[in-house]
Design a protein around this motif. Structure first.
Motif, short mmCIF file in Angstrom:
data_model
loop_
_atom_site.label_atom_id
_atom_site.label_comp_id
_atom_site.label_asym_id
_atom_site.label_seq_id
_atom_site.Cartn_x
_atom_site.Cartn_y
_atom_site.Cartn_z
N GLY A 248 3.52 9.97 -9.79
CA GLY A 248 2.75 10.94 -8.66
C GLY A 248 3.82 10.38 -6.82
N LEU A 249 4.75 9.71 -7.23
CA LEU A 249 5.26 8.32 -6.25
C LEU A 249 6.22 9.51 -5.30
N THR A 250 6.47 9.82 -3.78
CA THR A 250 7.23 10.45 -3.75
C THR A 250 7.85 10.04 -2.36
N ALA A 251 8.92 11.16 -2.15
CA ALA A 251 8.59 11.44 -0.99
C ALA A 251 8.57 11.34 0.16
N LYS A 252 7.11 12.32 0.06
CA LYS A 252 6.32 12.45 1.13
C LYS A 252 5.32 11.43 1.19
N ARG A 253 5.44 10.33 0.39
CA ARG A 253 4.66 8.80 1.14
C ARG A 253 5.30 8.11 1.64
N GLN A 254 4.28 6.94 2.63
CA GLN A 254 5.03 5.83 2.97
C GLN A 254 4.45 4.40 2.55
N ILE A 255 5.32 3.64 2.67
CA ILE A 255 5.09 2.20 1.81
C ILE A 255 3.92 1.47 3.13
N LYS A 256 3.45 0.58 3.13
CA LYS A 256 3.39 -0.29 3.97
C LYS A 256 2.69 -1.26 3.55
N ARG B 289 8.14 3.15 -17.42
CA ARG B 289 8.56 1.63 -17.31
C ARG B 289 8.45 0.93 -15.63
N TRP B 290 9.57 1.14 -15.10
CA TRP B 290 10.23 0.41 -14.05
C TRP B 290 10.36 1.56 -12.66
N LEU B 291 9.56 1.58 -11.53
CA LEU B 291 10.14 2.49 -10.50
C LEU B 291 10.88 0.98 -9.70
N GLU C 123 0.92 -1.33 0.23
CA GLU C 123 -0.23 0.30 -0.22
C GLU C 123 0.48 1.37 -0.34
N ILE C 124 0.36 2.17 -0.96
CA ILE C 124 0.81 3.38 -0.80
C ILE C 124 0.74 4.79 -0.42
N ARG C 125 0.50 5.47 0.79
CA ARG C 125 -0.21 6.10 1.72
C ARG C 125 0.27 7.29 2.19
N GLU C 126 -0.25 7.70 1.52
CA GLU C 126 0.12 9.77 2.01
C GLU C 126 -0.82 10.32 3.63
N LEU C 127 0.06 11.38 4.21
CA LEU C 127 -0.36 12.27 5.50
C LEU C 127 -1.75 12.95 5.22
N GLN C 128 -2.97 12.56 5.56
CA GLN C 128 -3.55 13.89 4.99
C GLN C 128 -4.67 14.20 6.63
N GLU C 129 -5.27 15.01 5.98
CA GLU C 129 -6.18 15.42 7.60
C GLU C 129 -7.89 14.82 6.88
N VAL C 130 -7.84 14.11 7.82
CA VAL C 130 -9.28 13.34 8.44
C VAL C 130 -10.31 14.12 8.96
N GLU C 131 -11.35 14.33 9.33
CA GLU C 131 -11.66 14.83 10.49
C GLU C 131 -12.29 13.62 11.17
N ASP C 132 -12.50 13.65 12.80
CA ASP C 132 -12.43 12.44 13.80
C ASP C 132 -14.03 12.97 14.13
#
Length: 112
Positions: free
Chosen positions: A73-81, A100-102, A16-25
């Motif tokens: 769209g893959l950047t160092a601001k994201r993480q991989i799970k 073709r490949w990352l 999974e490729i994840r990014e930090l987002q603001e969500v409503e609690d």
């Protein structure tokens, strides 16, 4: 292994490729949390590991290279799970600039 040696059958790991987002609690406020934005098939390869003493604590880290089909769209601001493990992306490389490949260099066990 060079990225050009990969075959589609080697992409056997689900990540999974994840990014930090603001969500409503639950109380109407905003909280930062990691949200999955893409699920991909990849080849995860451990490369090296090390330990260091920092602030009187022993910290361990391991470097991995994750190979996957190219997408924008893959950047160092994201993480991989990967399973229950988290990898901080350090450098996503578009191999030979051919789209073709990352080849993604990541650290496991290091806070971002």
């Amino acid at each position: 292994m060079k990225c050009c040696d990969l075959t589609p059958g080697m992409l056997r790991h689900k990540i999974e490729i994840r990014e930090l987002q603001e969500v409503e609690d639950d109380y109407g406020g905003q909280v930062s949390t990691w949200v999955t934005v893409w699920t991909k098939k990849a080849f995860v390869k451990p490369v090296s590991g090390y330990e260091r003493l920092r602030s009187a604590q022993l910290q361990a880290s391991q470097t991995h290279v994750v190979y996957m089909r190219w997408f924008d769209g893959l950047t160092a601001k994201r993480q991989i799970k990967f399973g229950d493990r988290l990898f901080q992306i350090r450098f996503p490389k578009n191999v030979e600039e051919r789209n073709r490949w990352l080849e993604v260099t990541c650290d496991e066990g290091v806070a971002q």
